[in-house]
Design an enzyme around this catalytic site. Structure first.
Site, PDB file in Angstrom:
ATOM      1  N   LYS A 101       0.925  -1.272   0.094  1.00 55.04           N
ATOM      2  CA  LYS A 101       0.032  -0.055  -0.225  1.00 55.04           C
ATOM      3  C   LYS A 101       0.870   1.300  -0.024  1.00 55.04           C
ATOM      4  O   LYS A 101       0.329   2.240  -0.705  1.00 55.04           O
ATOM      5  CB  LYS A 101      -0.939  -0.023   1.142  1.00 55.04           C
ATOM      6  CG  LYS A 101      -1.904  -0.989   1.073  1.00 55.04           C
ATOM      7  CD  LYS A 101      -3.007  -0.880   2.334  1.00 55.04           C
ATOM      8  CE  LYS A 101      -4.076  -2.102   2.120  1.00 55.04           C
ATOM      9  NZ  LYS A 101      -5.000  -2.047   3.204  1.00 55.04           N
ATOM     10  N   LYS A 159      -7.601 -11.478  -8.288  1.00 57.65           N
ATOM     11  CA  LYS A 159      -9.123 -11.811  -7.590  1.00 57.65           C
ATOM     12  C   LYS A 159      -9.842 -10.306  -7.612  1.00 57.65           C
ATOM     13  O   LYS A 159      -9.407  -9.291  -8.134  1.00 57.65           O
ATOM     14  CB  LYS A 159      -8.659 -11.744  -5.986  1.00 57.65           C
ATOM     15  CG  LYS A 159      -8.155 -13.132  -5.381  1.00 57.65           C
ATOM     16  CD  LYS A 159      -7.755 -12.957  -3.950  1.00 57.65           C
ATOM     17  CE  LYS A 159      -9.217 -13.067  -3.287  1.00 57.65           C
ATOM     18  NZ  LYS A 159      -9.074 -13.015  -1.664  1.00 57.65           N
ATOM     19  N   LYS A 196     -12.682  -5.018  -4.423  1.00 51.42           N
ATOM     20  CA  LYS A 196     -13.118  -3.801  -4.333  1.00 51.42           C
ATOM     21  C   LYS A 196     -12.136  -2.464  -3.977  1.00 51.42           C
ATOM     22  O   LYS A 196     -12.703  -1.461  -4.078  1.00 51.42           O
ATOM     23  CB  LYS A 196     -14.182  -3.594  -3.156  1.00 51.42           C
ATOM     24  CG  LYS A 196     -13.557  -3.648  -1.748  1.00 51.42           C
ATOM     25  CD  LYS A 196     -14.738  -3.755  -0.502  1.00 51.42           C
ATOM     26  CE  LYS A 196     -14.081  -3.967   0.850  1.00 51.42           C
ATOM     27  NZ  LYS A 196     -15.000  -3.600   1.937  1.00 51.42           N
TER      28      LYS A 196
END
Length: 327
Positions: free
Chosen positions: A111, A192, A195
């Site tokens: 991140k 995958k 969201k």
């Protein structure tokens, strides 16, 4: 009865992968365990948010989870920020974890590489996640394989705390459910469905209308050889469609493959199965959305139950450290 806890952030729409891979399993799990499910809104602000968005999204997520099968009369469903013990316990655990341990967390590295602003909370949030788990004497934490490192860190922190201050926390175990379907992005079937990634054509949101679902599945990436078989490595797109159809109909994807000789009928049946699967969920969500006060009441009840357990654990931790009692 073993105690289970899992959490989900109120950012982004819930999608088919969330439902088939996790939430549907939670709905089954709540009847066999002492289940706690937490909307982890505090984790969401490790990156900047628009004022007011977290509250709106938390309410919406709660409504979606209830519509997807979580029963607040059976499980404990609550919002993380409604139980203040999470943040206080997090500080105790931040002071127990080492800088090196936190700096090695794979999700922080990933991140932080993708963001210009890196908050201190993004670095220390594994300690808050550990508090989420340890406050409830949790036995099992159902997670994806990518979260196993966080549960291992939670165990390490708990063991260190117990060694320093005496037996305080239950050591949790990561449980990777075998029954949950692994749903991949329709346009990038080696990734995958997520969201957190911007892939509107590859993601089926739980509130997508039938025509949207049909269009997305009809345009799903497959391959050029035309053979229908379940082969994740060599035919990820086709295998993903078979997995989705299998999960929606409770059938084995490998067995389903033998029923098709062309991609078109497979896509049509997968779309129809998803539309049918989501119809009752969408109807229930509409009812809950029309009565937000009832969802607020249910969350307050869940928070009260959660707080009674978390407060006892935090009191035990502070007492074992030796803080001066406040009363």
């Amino acid at each position: 009865m073993r105690r289970v806890l899992s959490g989900i952030q109120p950012t982004g729409q819930l999608h088919l992968g969330n439902y088939l891979g996790a939430v549907r399993n939670w709905a089954k799990m709540q009847h066999d365990t002492d289940a706690f499910f937490c909307i982890v809104d505090l984790h969401s602000i490790t990156i900047p948010q628009e004022p007011g968005a977290i509250g709106r999204e938390s309410l919406r997520l709660a409504q979606m989870l209830i519509a997807a099968g979580l029963d607040p009369e059976v499980c404990t469903l609550f919002v993380q920020s409604h139980v203040r013990e999470h943040t206080e316990c997090s500080w105790l655990l931040e002071c127990t974890a080492s800088f090196g341990e936190l700096s090695r967390m794979a999700q922080f590295k990933d991140k932080s590489d993708r963001q210009e602003f890196i908050s201190a909370g993004l670095f220390t949030y594994p300690a808050l996640q550990a508090a989420d788990i340890l406050l409830y004497d949790t036995n099992d934490v159902p997670v994806g394989a990518d979260q196993r490192q966080h549960i291992e860190l939670t165990r390490d922190i708990a063991e260190r705390f117990n060694y320093r201050y005496g037996e305080t926390f239950v050591l949790p175990a990561a449980v990777i459910p075998s029954a949950g379907a692994r749903v991949m992005d329709l346009q990038r079937p080696t990734d995958k469905m997520s969201k957190s990634l911007d892939s509107p054509k590859g993601t089926i949101d739980l509130l997508d209308q039938p025509d949207q679902i049909e269009k997305k599945i009809r345009s799903a990436v497959t391959d050029n050889d035309g053979e229908v078989r379940f082969d994740v490595s060599n035919k990820p797109g086709v295998s993903n469609l078979l997995s989705i159809l299998g999960a929606a109909t409770d059938k084995d994807p490998e067995e389903l493959a033998s029923e098709y000789s062309q991609y078109g009928p497979l896509k049509a049946d997968a779309a129809a199965a998803v539309v049918e699967l989501l119809a009752p969920l969408q109807a229930r969500f509409a009812e809950l959305e029309a009565d937000p006060a009832e969802t607020t009441r249910l969350l307050a009840t869940g928070a009260a139950k959660a707080r009674s357990i978390a407060a006892a654990t935090l009191t035990r931790a502070k007492s074992n450290i030796g803080f001066l009692p406040d009363s």
